[in-house]
Design an enzyme around this catalytic site. Structure first.
Site, PDB file in Angstrom:
ATOM      1  N   LYS B  73       0.847  -1.203   0.000  1.00  0.00           N
ATOM      2  CA  LYS B  73       0.000   0.000   0.000  1.00  0.00           C
ATOM      3  C   LYS B  73       0.880   1.250   0.000  1.00  0.00           C
ATOM      4  O   LYS B  73       1.924   1.283   0.673  1.00  0.00           O
ATOM      5  CB  LYS B  73      -0.900  -0.040   1.244  1.00  0.00           C
ATOM      6  CG  LYS B  73      -1.985   1.022   1.285  1.00  0.00           C
ATOM      7  CD  LYS B  73      -2.875   0.811   2.503  1.00  0.00           C
ATOM      8  CE  LYS B  73      -3.980   1.820   2.633  1.00  0.00           C
ATOM      9  NZ  LYS B  73      -4.825   1.601   3.816  1.00  0.00           N
ATOM     10  N   SER B 148      -9.722   1.462   2.956  1.00  0.00           N
ATOM     11  CA  SER B 148      -8.868   2.265   2.101  1.00  0.00           C
ATOM     12  C   SER B 148      -7.822   1.464   1.319  1.00  0.00           C
ATOM     13  O   SER B 148      -7.240   1.990   0.374  1.00  0.00           O
ATOM     14  CB  SER B 148      -8.137   3.319   2.945  1.00  0.00           C
ATOM     15  OG  SER B 148      -7.287   2.707   3.889  1.00  0.00           O
ATOM     16  N   SER B 172      -9.897  -1.037   7.053  1.00  0.00           N
ATOM     17  CA  SER B 172      -9.313  -0.773   5.729  1.00  0.00           C
ATOM     18  C   SER B 172      -8.588  -1.940   5.077  1.00  0.00           C
ATOM     19  O   SER B 172      -8.246  -1.860   3.892  1.00  0.00           O
ATOM     20  CB  SER B 172      -8.359   0.417   5.814  1.00  0.00           C
ATOM     21  OG  SER B 172      -9.089   1.590   5.954  1.00  0.00           O
TER      22      SER B 172
END
Lengths: 88, 477
Positions: B73, B148, B172
């Site tokens: 990420k 996310s 997330s």
């Protein structure tokens, strides 16, 4: 609207009138959702007791971080910026 | 392919690490235009990682992840590789150091293939607030990937990497894993070092793995968990073999079901989760009814606490030290204000404003202080629940992935959807999400299993038991 303006100032984010208006509408909805937390007082142990936990915090007044007095003690200033030697 | 299958092929020299890296880089180049799941593809460094991995393999020193292609990420710092947190504010930021998790993966020769797209500063549940454009779901590109860590989940689901690292502040890792039909694990707070993770809400966030199985999540967690002096909250762990309980009997294991987790949840999703409970029952587990009444205050407590922390953590972005700087300088004050106005997206601004509201004079007792008390109560109620059960089974999200434009345009609905996941972060527990069914239109549905603090091995064991009998439908790419 006054509250949102104050929050923008505290958050140090510039804004236009239209941004302020748009944000104001959305923040009203969000704060309404956050208000749910007030109902938690019905659970034992959650209710607010008097506390001086936050008594030492300063007033929420947006302040200018920079003072002209500060610059008087600094060599090599240009307008409101510090001049520093080139490193790279 | 699974990590263990690839490990075998690499060790038996049926495939080379560089060849494998090349295959996955090609897949990203050929397919990601459909999903927008990567912000940066690390082609050059991936081949360097692969060369190092091959040296380790050739000298008989390979670990489970040596040579395995992994995506990361884009809020996890990678030395010399752009790390943006999907924000204009950091669009050109090249960190001079790597996060602890990247160092650990580097030491064992894992191959980082790219940095994945996400919600800006990890604030969102749809991966649509990215400065680099929204992420699309590989099961249906007109739908969101969740967030996310949406890019991480998509990169795994669409076979553009074997596993991925995401971060989880209120769901997330688990929610995008559920939306994209893969497995996502949120470790107990303090299991994984946050050093080098771009801060959003420091008391809640953890880096966690996303993969195609609980077992693969276990391998990744085993590689990154453990004490790191640079994150003082990180724990000294006695055992880091997170796959150690795979294959053990679940006879007598008590699985709790709390009605509060099912309020507002789509009826079909409830049925799928309850049928998973029946499966566990058929394996010898005991299903027990529990209650966590404080759950109804989860969403407001989570948003108040996380936004208060975000307001503080994001104060560092002033255009002076690093990151984006506005051209509209003027005075020192206006330079900061214009930088923050131009550099942050709308959702990030909303969270900063909410955080400052919750902490400001006259409101902090009403909001922030209450939220902290609710958080304490959430911990207490989970603790009590775990006296009568070993794990808690819940839906991961009230619905399957909605259409792009639907979820993110209804902020209140989107915030409220965090109800099923955020309580776990507030309570400091661990949880895993795995697919448990598919909606009528073919979208994956996830269920979550919540475990006691530091019981990741047990969680992976019980999740693996379900996965072995569940048939996954791969996304049609």
């Amino acid at each position: 609207m006054k509250d949102i303006k104050h929050l923008f100032e505290l958050s140090k984010i510039a804004y236009t009138e239209s941004e302020l208006e748009e944000m104001s509408e959305k923040m009203d909805d969000i704060i309404l959702l956050m208000d749910k937390i007030k109902e938690a007082d019905s659970l034992s142990g959650i209710g607010l007791e008097k506390s001086d936990e936050y008594a030492r915090l300063r007033k929420d007044i947006p302040e200018d971080n920079f003072s002209d007095g500060l610059m008087l003690n600094v060599k090599g200033t240009e307008k409101k910026y510090f001049s520093v030697p080139k490193v790279v | 392919m699974t990590i263990s299958a690839l490990r075998k092929q690499l060790d038996e020299k049926k495939i080379g690490a560089e060849e494998l890296a090349g295959e996955y880089i090609d897949r990203i180049k050929q397919n990601d235009y459909k999903y927008n799941s990567f912000i940066t593809v690390c082609e050059e460094s991936a081949y360097e990682n692969a060369k190092n991995a091959q040296r380790l393999i050739d000298s008989g020193k390979s670990a489970m992840l040596t040579g395995i292609p992994i995506s990361v990420k884009d809020n996890i710092c990678t030395c010399g590789i752009r790390t943006t947190a999907a924000s204009k504010m950091l669009a050109d930021f090249i960190p001079p150091y790597s996060a602890a998790v990247i160092e650990r993966l580097g030491e064992i020769g894992a191959v980082i293939t790219g940095k994945t797209n996400m919600d800006e500063f990890a604030m969102g549940a749809a991966s649509q607030t990215s400065y680099f454009g929204g992420v699309k779901n590989p099961y249906d590109t007109s739908r969101i990937a969740g967030g996310s860590s949406g890019g991480s989940a998509v990169s795994v689901a669409a076979d553009m990497c074997v596993a991925s690292l995401g971060s989880d502040t209120g769901g997330s890792v688990r929610q995008p894993a559920a939306f994209c039909g893969v497995t996502g694990l949120m470790p107990t707070y303090s299991t994984v070092s946050r050093y080098g993770l771009i801060a959003f809400a420091s008391s809640l966030e953890q880096i966690g793995p996303i993969a195609k199985s609980a077992e693969d999540c276990g391998y990744l967690l085993s590689a990154i968990a453990g004490r790191d002096e640079r994150d003082t909250a990180s724990a000294v762990l006695s055992d880091s073999d997170y796959c150690g309980k795979i294959g053990t009997s679940i006879k007598g294991v008590r699985i709790g079901i709390a009605d509060e987790f099912f309020e507002g949840v789509d009826g079909n999703i409830t049925k799928m989760v309850m049928s998973a409970a029946e499966f566990y029952k058929s394996c010898g587990a005991e299903i027990v009814s529990i209650s966590i009444p404080v759950l109804e205050y989860t969403v407001s407590a989570y948003y108040l606490i996380s936004s208060a922390e975000a307001a503080s953590n994001l104060a560092r972005y002033d255009g002076i030290r690093y990151g984006y700087r506005s051209e509209n300088g003027g005075s020192f004050e206006s330079l900061i204000k214009n930088t923050r106005r131009e550099g942050f997206g709308d959702e990030v601004k909303r969270r900063i404003l909410l955080g400052n509201y919750a902490l400001s004079e006259g409101y902090r007792d009403e909001y922030y202080k209450r939220a902290v008390k609710v958080r304490r109560r959430i911990r207490e109620e989970f603790s009590k629940a775990f006296e009568s059960c070993d794990y808690i089974l819940t839906p991961t999200s009230p619905s399957a992935a909605p259409k792009i434009g639907v979820a993110e345009n209804d902020l209140i609905k989107m915030y409220s959807a965090d109800r099923c996941t955020a309580a776990v972060n507030l309570a400091g527990l661990c949880a895993v999400s795995t697919p448990c069914g598919y909606s009528a239109d073919g979208m994956p549905v996830g269920m979550s299993i919540i475990g006691r603090q530091f019981d990741e091995a047990g969680l992976i064991g019980i999740c693996d038991r379900f996965e072995r009998d569940f048939t996954r439908k791969e996304a049609v790419l």
